[in-house]
Design a protein around this motif. Structure first.
Motif, PDB file in Angstrom:
ATOM      1  N   VAL A  34       0.830  -1.206   0.000  1.00  0.00           N
ATOM      2  CA  VAL A  34       0.000   0.000   0.000  1.00  0.00           C
ATOM      3  C   VAL A  34       0.865   1.256   0.000  1.00  0.00           C
ATOM      4  CG1 VAL A  34      -1.677   1.324   1.332  1.00  0.00           C
ATOM      5  CG2 VAL A  34      -1.951  -1.143   1.102  1.00  0.00           C
ATOM      6  N   LEU A  35       1.882   1.285   0.852  1.00  0.00           N
ATOM      7  CA  LEU A  35       2.783   2.442   0.911  1.00  0.00           C
ATOM      8  C   LEU A  35       3.517   2.645  -0.403  1.00  0.00           C
ATOM      9  CD1 LEU A  35       4.264   2.096   4.513  1.00  0.00           C
ATOM     10  CD2 LEU A  35       2.619   3.784   3.701  1.00  0.00           C
ATOM     11  N   PHE A  36       3.948   1.546  -1.033  1.00  0.00           N
ATOM     12  CA  PHE A  36       4.641   1.656  -2.318  1.00  0.00           C
ATOM     13  C   PHE A  36       3.737   2.266  -3.382  1.00  0.00           C
ATOM     14  CE2 PHE A  36       5.294  -0.289  -6.511  1.00  0.00           C
ATOM     15  CZ  PHE A  36       6.542   0.235  -6.825  1.00  0.00           C
ATOM     16  N   LEU A  37       2.489   1.788  -3.464  1.00  0.00           N
ATOM     17  CA  LEU A  37       1.562   2.335  -4.447  1.00  0.00           C
ATOM     18  C   LEU A  37       1.293   3.818  -4.198  1.00  0.00           C
ATOM     19  CD1 LEU A  37      -1.043  -0.573  -4.746  1.00  0.00           C
ATOM     20  CD2 LEU A  37       0.640   0.124  -6.452  1.00  0.00           C
ATOM     21  N   MET A  38       1.081   4.178  -2.926  1.00  0.00           N
ATOM     22  CA  MET A  38       0.807   5.575  -2.602  1.00  0.00           C
ATOM     23  C   MET A  38       1.990   6.465  -2.945  1.00  0.00           C
ATOM     24  SD  MET A  38      -1.201   5.193   1.039  1.00  0.00           S
ATOM     25  CE  MET A  38      -1.206   6.958   1.270  1.00  0.00           C
ATOM     26  N   VAL A  39       3.179   6.058  -2.518  1.00  0.00           N
ATOM     27  CA  VAL A  39       4.374   6.878  -2.766  1.00  0.00           C
ATOM     28  C   VAL A  39       4.662   6.966  -4.259  1.00  0.00           C
ATOM     29  CG1 VAL A  39       6.868   7.011  -2.410  1.00  0.00           C
ATOM     30  CG2 VAL A  39       5.370   6.418  -0.505  1.00  0.00           C
ATOM     31  N   TYR A  40       4.527   5.844  -4.972  1.00  0.00           N
ATOM     32  CA  TYR A  40       4.829   5.831  -6.408  1.00  0.00           C
ATOM     33  C   TYR A  40       3.873   6.736  -7.185  1.00  0.00           C
ATOM     34  CZ  TYR A  40       5.678   4.010 -11.103  1.00  0.00           C
ATOM     35  OH  TYR A  40       5.976   3.900 -12.436  1.00  0.00           O
ATOM     36  N   ILE A  41       2.571   6.611  -6.899  1.00  0.00           N
ATOM     37  CA  ILE A  41       1.595   7.424  -7.623  1.00  0.00           C
ATOM     38  C   ILE A  41       1.735   8.897  -7.277  1.00  0.00           C
ATOM     39  CG2 ILE A  41      -0.876   7.887  -7.858  1.00  0.00           C
ATOM     40  CD1 ILE A  41      -1.340   4.880  -7.576  1.00  0.00           C
ATOM     41  N   LEU A  42       1.909   9.201  -5.990  1.00  0.00           N
ATOM     42  CA  LEU A  42       2.064  10.604  -5.599  1.00  0.00           C
ATOM     43  C   LEU A  42       3.349  11.205  -6.155  1.00  0.00           C
ATOM     44  CD1 LEU A  42       0.827  10.471  -1.890  1.00  0.00           C
ATOM     45  CD2 LEU A  42      -0.392  11.354  -3.879  1.00  0.00           C
ATOM     46  N   LYS A  44       4.867  10.341  -8.910  1.00  0.00           N
ATOM     47  CA  LYS A  44       4.700  10.521 -10.349  1.00  0.00           C
ATOM     48  C   LYS A  44       3.659  11.579 -10.686  1.00  0.00           C
ATOM     49  CE  LYS A  44       7.272   7.269 -12.434  1.00  0.00           C
ATOM     50  NZ  LYS A  44       8.150   7.483 -13.610  1.00  0.00           N
ATOM     51  N   GLY A  45       2.649  11.721  -9.828  1.00  0.00           N
ATOM     52  CA  GLY A  45       1.521  12.579 -10.168  1.00  0.00           C
ATOM     53  C   GLY A  45       1.637  14.012  -9.705  1.00  0.00           C
ATOM     54  N   ILE A  46       2.153  14.247  -8.487  1.00  0.00           N
ATOM     55  CA  ILE A  46       2.197  15.600  -7.931  1.00  0.00           C
ATOM     56  C   ILE A  46       2.992  16.571  -8.811  1.00  0.00           C
ATOM     57  CG2 ILE A  46       3.072  16.961  -5.988  1.00  0.00           C
ATOM     58  CD1 ILE A  46       2.147  14.763  -4.136  1.00  0.00           C
ATOM     59  N   PRO A  47       4.156  16.186  -9.373  1.00  0.00           N
ATOM     60  CA  PRO A  47       4.873  17.135 -10.241  1.00  0.00           C
ATOM     61  C   PRO A  47       4.086  17.564 -11.479  1.00  0.00           C
ATOM     62  CG  PRO A  47       6.338  15.361  -9.553  1.00  0.00           C
ATOM     63  CD  PRO A  47       4.961  14.975  -9.121  1.00  0.00           C
ATOM     64  N   ASN A  48       3.096  16.772 -11.894  1.00  0.00           N
ATOM     65  CA  ASN A  48       2.299  17.109 -13.082  1.00  0.00           C
ATOM     66  C   ASN A  48       1.035  17.882 -12.751  1.00  0.00           C
ATOM     67  OD1 ASN A  48       3.821  15.606 -15.248  1.00  0.00           O
ATOM     68  ND2 ASN A  48       3.369  13.888 -13.900  1.00  0.00           N
ATOM     69  N   ILE A  49       0.769  18.111 -11.463  1.00  0.00           N
ATOM     70  CA  ILE A  49      -0.416  18.866 -11.067  1.00  0.00           C
ATOM     71  C   ILE A  49      -0.081  20.349 -11.049  1.00  0.00           C
ATOM     72  CG2 ILE A  49      -2.084  19.273  -9.234  1.00  0.00           C
ATOM     73  CD1 ILE A  49      -1.728  16.406  -8.349  1.00  0.00           C
ATOM     74  N   PHE A 259      -1.126  10.260 -14.434  1.00  0.00           N
ATOM     75  CA  PHE A 259      -0.589  10.154 -13.072  1.00  0.00           C
ATOM     76  C   PHE A 259      -1.097  11.296 -12.194  1.00  0.00           C
ATOM     77  CE2 PHE A 259       2.725   7.213 -14.690  1.00  0.00           C
ATOM     78  CZ  PHE A 259       2.611   6.249 -13.695  1.00  0.00           C
ATOM     79  N   ALA A 260      -1.289  12.480 -12.777  1.00  0.00           N
ATOM     80  CA  ALA A 260      -1.832  13.599 -12.000  1.00  0.00           C
ATOM     81  C   ALA A 260      -3.251  13.291 -11.534  1.00  0.00           C
ATOM     82  CB  ALA A 260      -1.813  14.871 -12.849  1.00  0.00           C
ATOM     83  N   ALA A 262      -4.522  10.292 -11.181  1.00  0.00           N
ATOM     84  CA  ALA A 262      -4.421   9.206 -10.200  1.00  0.00           C
ATOM     85  C   ALA A 262      -4.061   9.748  -8.822  1.00  0.00           C
ATOM     86  CB  ALA A 262      -3.384   8.184 -10.667  1.00  0.00           C
ATOM     87  N   ALA A 263      -3.144  10.711  -8.765  1.00  0.00           N
ATOM     88  CA  ALA A 263      -2.773  11.308  -7.475  1.00  0.00           C
ATOM     89  C   ALA A 263      -3.954  12.049  -6.861  1.00  0.00           C
ATOM     90  CB  ALA A 263      -1.590  12.252  -7.670  1.00  0.00           C
ATOM     91  N   ILE A 264      -4.726  12.752  -7.690  1.00  0.00           N
ATOM     92  CA  ILE A 264      -5.901  13.465  -7.184  1.00  0.00           C
ATOM     93  C   ILE A 264      -6.929  12.484  -6.636  1.00  0.00           C
ATOM     94  CG2 ILE A 264      -7.850  14.912  -7.868  1.00  0.00           C
ATOM     95  CD1 ILE A 264      -5.949  16.230  -9.900  1.00  0.00           C
ATOM     96  N   LEU A 265      -7.153  11.382  -7.347  1.00  0.00           N
ATOM     97  CA  LEU A 265      -8.097  10.362  -6.870  1.00  0.00           C
ATOM     98  C   LEU A 265      -7.648   9.773  -5.540  1.00  0.00           C
ATOM     99  CD1 LEU A 265      -8.912   8.493 -10.206  1.00  0.00           C
ATOM    100  CD2 LEU A 265     -10.524   9.761  -8.790  1.00  0.00           C
ATOM    101  N   MET A 266      -6.344   9.544  -5.396  1.00  0.00           N
ATOM    102  CA  MET A 266      -5.841   8.988  -4.141  1.00  0.00           C
ATOM    103  C   MET A 266      -6.031   9.973  -2.997  1.00  0.00           C
ATOM    104  SD  MET A 266      -2.201   7.190  -3.394  1.00  0.00           S
ATOM    105  CE  MET A 266      -2.760   5.793  -4.389  1.00  0.00           C
ATOM    106  N   VAL A 267      -5.758  11.248  -3.248  1.00  0.00           N
ATOM    107  CA  VAL A 267      -5.947  12.262  -2.211  1.00  0.00           C
ATOM    108  C   VAL A 267      -7.425  12.368  -1.837  1.00  0.00           C
ATOM    109  CG1 VAL A 267      -5.774  14.722  -1.707  1.00  0.00           C
ATOM    110  CG2 VAL A 267      -3.883  13.552  -2.832  1.00  0.00           C
ATOM    111  N   LEU A 268      -8.308  12.333  -2.831  1.00  0.00           N
ATOM    112  CA  LEU A 268      -9.746  12.386  -2.550  1.00  0.00           C
ATOM    113  C   LEU A 268     -10.195  11.196  -1.711  1.00  0.00           C
ATOM    114  CD1 LEU A 268     -11.246  13.568  -5.970  1.00  0.00           C
ATOM    115  CD2 LEU A 268     -11.109  14.864  -3.843  1.00  0.00           C
TER     116      LEU A 268
END
Length: 289
Positions: A34-42, A44-49, A259-260, A262-268
């Protein structure tokens, strides 16, 4: 005899240690995944937001990509789905647990709910398209998608609420009846406040499934990136965040935008879980008062 008993006890201790070790390894592996998926997606995604991505809509003329309509469509479809599914699910659970006398009917409904929860979402999308979009002439719209999601999430809310109702002690009901309260008053003031955790759990699971659903919405809600208000948006086609993620990545190869989103969906999802925990604690404190 002592030697035999000591050997048996030693074997039991070894088995207990091995089982504890396996359980610990399983828990650690799950947490690590779970931590790996969260860290990987965030990561990859946060820099594109960017603010432009979040506050604008898609422009095919300039090639500019914005997901504001997709965010609003996601909020619209969550609100519309919960408005229908929560009263239906909670009301059905209350009827089956508190009012229904025919046990065979209850067993049939429970079996049907369990069967519905195991049907693939693509089948819900096909049925929703044929019934809501074609037969009821709703066309491809967010309302048709929301009603399809109501059918998908109704078994979840029904079963979680029903199991939570069973945890309320029977003595609470008997005590309220002894004080002269009627059936509905007992349910409203004693039973439902005691099972609020189950209702919140069903709500969390429903919101999580709505956020992650794409197959059913492709058939019923559509893929438009238009910006509408709430009531106008329900009557028109619109892409949610998950549908937009599929379209941008699969159809256009925009992996940065994917990825952006995906990061938003995870934060939501994390925010929804946090809100549910806070609401549950508020209800528990209210009950103690």
């Amino acid at each position: 005899m002592k030697t035999v008993n000591s050997k048996i006890n030693a074997k039991r201790k070894i088995k207990v240690v091995l089982l504890r070790a396996l359980c610990g390894i399983s828990a650690a592996f799950t947490c690590a995944l779970v931590l790996f998926l969260m860290v990987y997606i965030l990561a990859k995604g946060i820099p594109n937001i960017s603010w432009e991505l979040l506050s604008t809509k898609r422009s095919y003329l300039t090639g500019k990509i914005g997901i504001l309509p997709d965010i609003l469509n996601t909020v619209y479809i969550i609100v519309a789905t919960l408005v229908f599914v929560l009263p239906l699910g909670v009301g059905s659970a209350v009827y089956l647990s508190e009012y229904a006398k025919n046990k065979r009917l209850v067993a049939v409904i429970e079996y049907a709910a369990e069967t519905l929860s195991g049907i693939p979402s693509i089948i819900y999308g096909l049925v929703g398209m044929l019934f809501f979009c074609e037969f009821l002439d709703m066309q491809t719209s967010l309302l048709a998608g929301a009603l399809t999601l109501v059918i998908m999430n109704l078994p979840t809310v029904l079963r979680t609420t029903q199991e939570s109702l069973k945890t309320v002690p029977q003595s609470y009901r008997e005590g309220a009846f002894g004080l002269g309260a009627g059936k509905w008053r007992v349910i409203r003031t004693v039973v439902l406040p005691g099972c609020i955790d189950g209702v919140i759990t069903g709500c969390i699971l429903s919101v999580g499934r709505i956020l992650g659903e794409s197959a059913a919405l492709l058939f019923t809600a559509g893929t438009a990136h238009a910006l509408y208000g709430f009531f106008d948006g329900l009557q028109n086609s619109g892409a949610t965040l998950t549908v937009s993620l599929y379209m941008y990545v699969k159809e256009e190869g925009e992996f940065g935008v994917g990825f952006a989103i995906a990061a938003i969906l995870m934060v939501l999802t994390l925010l929804v879980n946090l809100l549910a925990v806070l609401v549950g604690r508020w209800f528990k404190r209210r009950q103690k008062l």
